[in-house]
Design an enzyme around this catalytic site. Structure first.
Site, PDB file in Angstrom:
ATOM      1  N   GLU A 122     -17.547   5.193  51.999  1.00  0.00           N
ATOM      2  CA  GLU A 122     -17.147   5.956  51.873  1.00  0.00           C
ATOM      3  C   GLU A 122     -16.924   6.737  53.977  1.00  0.00           C
ATOM      4  OE1 GLU A 122     -17.920   7.349  47.724  1.00  0.00           O
ATOM      5  OE2 GLU A 122     -18.743   8.072  49.702  1.00  0.00           O
ATOM      6  N   CYS A 135     -19.749  12.129  58.627  1.00  0.00           N
ATOM      7  CA  CYS A 135     -20.663  10.990  58.412  1.00  0.00           C
ATOM      8  C   CYS A 135     -19.692   9.353  58.929  1.00  0.00           C
ATOM      9  CB  CYS A 135     -21.858  10.692  57.582  1.00  0.00           C
ATOM     10  SG  CYS A 135     -23.162   9.851  57.164  1.00  0.00           S
ATOM     11  N   CYS A 142     -25.072  -2.927  52.730  1.00  0.00           N
ATOM     12  CA  CYS A 142     -26.129  -3.637  53.859  1.00  0.00           C
ATOM     13  C   CYS A 142     -26.688  -4.534  53.432  1.00  0.00           C
ATOM     14  CB  CYS A 142     -27.382  -2.374  53.808  1.00  0.00           C
ATOM     15  SG  CYS A 142     -28.295  -2.614  55.626  1.00  0.00           S
ATOM     16  N   CYS A 149     -32.916   2.788  49.533  1.00  0.00           N
ATOM     17  CA  CYS A 149     -32.063   3.033  49.939  1.00  0.00           C
ATOM     18  C   CYS A 149     -30.799   1.989  48.487  1.00  0.00           C
ATOM     19  CB  CYS A 149     -31.860   3.300  50.782  1.00  0.00           C
ATOM     20  SG  CYS A 149     -29.992   2.639  51.426  1.00  0.00           S
ATOM     21  N   SER A 232     -27.993   5.988  63.870  1.00  0.00           N
ATOM     22  CA  SER A 232     -29.410   5.988  63.161  1.00  0.00           C
ATOM     23  C   SER A 232     -29.281   4.412  63.181  1.00  0.00           C
ATOM     24  CB  SER A 232     -29.269   6.917  61.767  1.00  0.00           C
ATOM     25  OG  SER A 232     -30.181   6.149  61.296  1.00  0.00           O
ATOM     26  N   SER A 254     -35.266   5.916  61.408  1.00  0.00           N
ATOM     27  CA  SER A 254     -35.340   5.902  60.158  1.00  0.00           C
ATOM     28  C   SER A 254     -36.867   5.760  60.067  1.00  0.00           C
ATOM     29  CB  SER A 254     -34.265   5.338  58.946  1.00  0.00           C
ATOM     30  OG  SER A 254     -33.185   6.053  59.441  1.00  0.00           O
ATOM     31  N   ASN A 331     -33.076  11.558  48.178  1.00  0.00           N
ATOM     32  CA  ASN A 331     -32.118  11.528  47.066  1.00  0.00           C
ATOM     33  C   ASN A 331     -32.136  10.407  45.765  1.00  0.00           C
ATOM     34  OD1 ASN A 331     -29.039  12.408  46.100  1.00  0.00           O
ATOM     35  ND2 ASN A 331     -28.957  12.944  48.198  1.00  0.00           N
TER      36      ASN A 331
END
Ligand code: SAH
Ligand code: SF4
Length: 399
Positions: A122, A135, A142, A149, A232, A254, A331
């Protein structure tokens, strides 16, 4: 602990292999690579540079989606190009537009040994009054497993190619109508900033990310200045200096914890590259200055890393580094073991670091209604039923 034992703890294996399509897309090639491909299809050496320049302009300034649009290239040449190449971007399988103007695209990418299985990533566009930020993802999934995450829990992982990374910017410009011929009073673009904060760890896909960002920031093409591109990382120390030297973009770290014991748990890569090494790499980051500060991202986890003592330690740790601190409300995702800090606590934390002299914006959640939060990309879309996904697909097809 031996380095291999450490890496077994913090990373999963293996990366899936990428099977390129039969006719490769020219998107993502450097100028030199474009010249080589032109040579492969019989363009004589003296003409290659000029042809590559023409292609570059059509692809990255005008956003051409087909060779037939390239009207200053001879018909013969266009036919040869179309026979061997495309200017395809990743396929858009869904588009969602939030009430606040945030847009999210689900993109399908080829993968797998037989080339049949597809991966999805995305890409999110976030408009603000003074800028528009895209973004972008660097990997499908990952290999790292940060405990807060959702991307880290995904099973499939593969590196995106440079073309697929640049392709996300192309798709966003296509869908927003943001190419040069867009009619605006001042000719300003909608996408003014890029953040490599989508899925994946960009510094574990260094070469492709570098090649893609050099194309995105090329001022004879897409032309987004390096000062408006932020990469990042969770802290891949050996590639931090390379980022400054070879890409020259803004850096975000991060951080999320100010003591090794806790960071080992939240960002397990910390066991390989602990805080001391990470912060030294930041002190040494080529090009960092008060005008070009490093952003430290800090996700606010209730009762885990959000005390005023953590805030104090954070300020101490960053002494001597030109830094900004970005507080991110956590989140939550189904099955996650954390909660977002109370708003009260976020404010107190933020006030402490503000009083210590740091600008500390709290990243406002955007596009909540379309689940567009960074770190949670793609995962929610996977949970939609077939019916819902078809509806989204139909939506994406109607302009
Ligand atoms: N792999 C890179 C870039 C992608 S993650 C990195 O870790 O920096 C982009 C940002 O979103 C990171 O700061 C990450 O820590 C944060 N993030 C991930 N999951 C999150 C969640 N559930 N809530 C809030 N932020 C999250
Ligand atoms: Fe990977 Fe970044 Fe998520 Fe960690 S926070 S698992 S490095 S995408």
């Amino acid at each position: 602990m031996t380095p291999s034992a450490a890496s077994a703890l913090v990373e999963k294996t293996p990366l899936e292999t990428y099977v390129p399509p039969a006719k490769p897309s020219l998107i993502g090639l450097s100028r030199a690579q474009l010249c080589d491909r032109l040579g492969d299809v019989g363009v004589a050496p003296p003409q290659r540079k000029m042809r590559a320049q023409q292609l570059w302009h059509w692809i990255y300034v005008r956003g051409a989606r087909d060779f037939s649009e390239m009207t200053n290239v001879s018909k013969e040449m266009r036919a040869i190009l179309a026979e061997h190449f495309t200017v395809d971007r990743p396929e858009v399988v869904a588009e969602q537009i939030s009430a606040d103007g945030t847009r999210k695209w689900l993109l399908r990418l080829p993968s797998g040994d037989d080339g049949q299985k597809a991966h999805e990533v995305e890409c999110v566009y976030i408009p603000e009054t003074d800028r528009g930020t895209l973004c972008v993802s660097s990997q499908v999934g990952c290999t790292l497993n940060c405990s807060f995450c959702h991307t880290g829990t995904q099973r499939l992982v593969r590196n995106l190619t440079a073309g697929e990374i640049v392709g996300q910017v192309m798709v966003a410009r296509d869908r927003l109508g943001d190419w040069i011929d867009r009619e605006t009073p001042n000719g300003n673009r909608l996408i003014t900033n890029i953040v490599m904060m989508g899925m994946g760890e960009p510094l574990y896909n260094f070469d492709a990310v570098r090649d893609a960002l050099l194309i995105v920031s090329d001022n004879e093409g897409i032309g987004i200045s390096r000062r408006r591109v932020t990469l990042s990382t969770s802290g891949v120390v050996p590639n931090i200096k390379r980022t400054g030297d070879e890409i020259g973009v803004m850096l975000a770290i991060s951080l999320h914890a100010v003591r090794d014991e806790l960071r080992d748990e939240l960002v397990p890569l910390n066991r390989k590259y602990p805080l001391k090494e990470l912060l030294q790499a930041c002190r040494d980051y080529p090009g960092a200055s008060n005008a070009r500060r490093i952003t430290f991202e800090y996700v606010m986890l209730k009762g885990v890393n959000d005390s005023l003592d953590d805030a104090r330690r954070l300020v101490q740790l960053l002494k001597g580094i030109p830094a900004k601190i970005n507080l991110i409300p956590f989140n939550p995702w189904p099955g996650s073991k954390y909660e977002c800090s109370d708003w009260d606590q976020i404010e107190k934390f933020s006030e402490y670091i503000f009083n210590a002299g740091y600008s500390s914006p709290v990243r406002t959640p955007r596009g909540r209604d379309i689940l567009a939060a960074c770190g949670q990309l793609k995962s929610e879309t996977e949970k939609l039923s077939v019916r819902e996904r078809n509806a989204l697909r139909a939506m994406a097809m109607t302009d």
